[in-house]
Design an enzyme around this catalytic site. Sequence first.
Site: not given
Ligand code: MG
Length: 401
Positions: A209, A159
């Site tokens: 995210h 992320y």
């Molecule tokens: Mg997610």
Amino acid sequence: MARPTTIDDIQIILTQPGSVRLAVVKVMTSEPGLYGVGCATFTQRIHAVAAALERHLKPFLLGRDVSRIEEIWQMSMVHGYWRNGPVLNNAISGVDQALWDIKGKQAAMPVHDLLGGKVREGAHVYVHAAGPTAVEVADRVTEFVADGHRFVRVQQGFYGGTGGAVPRPEGAADGAYFDPAAYRRETLAMMEHVRSEVGPEVELLHDVHERLAPVDAVAFAKDVEPFRLFFLEDLLAPEDLVWFERVRSQCTTPLAMGELFNHPLEWRTVTERRLVDFLRMHVSQMGGITPARKTADMAHGYGLRTAWHGPADTSPVGHAANLHLDLWSPAFGVQEWYRPSELDYEMFPGLPEVRNGYLYGNDRPGLGIDIDETLAAEYPVIDVVEQWTQARLPDGSPARP
Ligand code: MG
């Protein structure tokens, strides 16, 4: 009148068959051999959930009629006066899902039948393709497609991307550094490559995210529009929901949100205002099947679909609960799926299976899943200080993970 079946005991089982700590609740009843299981997995604060269950909910619930799921849910939510929050919601979910499991066993029906019956035989799943380069991400997608998958989430790096090259200030603290600008650039290039490699038929998804500042998130949603994502997930943090209106006014990229939600005002707001297209709450984090089914019905009325959170930090019991909701709800969109190990299947008999891109359960009564407690005890949880959630921007300042 026959005496009701009552809650005799509530146990919380903590186990770690893989890299994730799991919490499963077992509700025992006054009827010999009759019990239910439920997911209470808030992996990062698993002991707080266990304490909430053992010290607070259990003394309050022992002796109650197991048939009264709604009443038990409502009373459990307000009994501590202060309500909601991930710890309490997960503890309540463990009991709630177990009570649905028990009711199904009593009725000799799977939970999806209790909810209203199936509208589909299997649930579309999406899986995660990740890699350090765009080429490797595309290769993973191609492999998944060869395995029968039609929905694939694509991420380059972790992320927030592969890290970026901005130097840190002198004396900067350790942490999980990422560079939002580099993340945007490399992700757009990755999507372009993947789309050109895999063609137009594969449904691609992506999870931001919450790694972008709101105004950059608006631009990013516009930038990804040509790649025709199935959805773009967590483009904004729950604290920035109002910015979705600006995204909506700028582009048609489908939006998904909800795994961090733990208050009804959060999912009600995005639904009523149609700020997103897919609700993807973590079902135990919102309090179990009881609130999830109401929310799925509300989503249907407003033209939204569901995509319940389903990575490895949902327990197999939670995955089974997700699937019952998916099979029943007309608002179902897609189900996130992880890759269970052989040990997962051994420890959780009845864990749903994927075949040709569809998730299937069994039609056994209740949730159709159980836990082998002896095996679970052989894999105790390992407590660690989480590293990936210590996210930092290039200058060292803390960021949302
Ligand atoms: Mg997610």
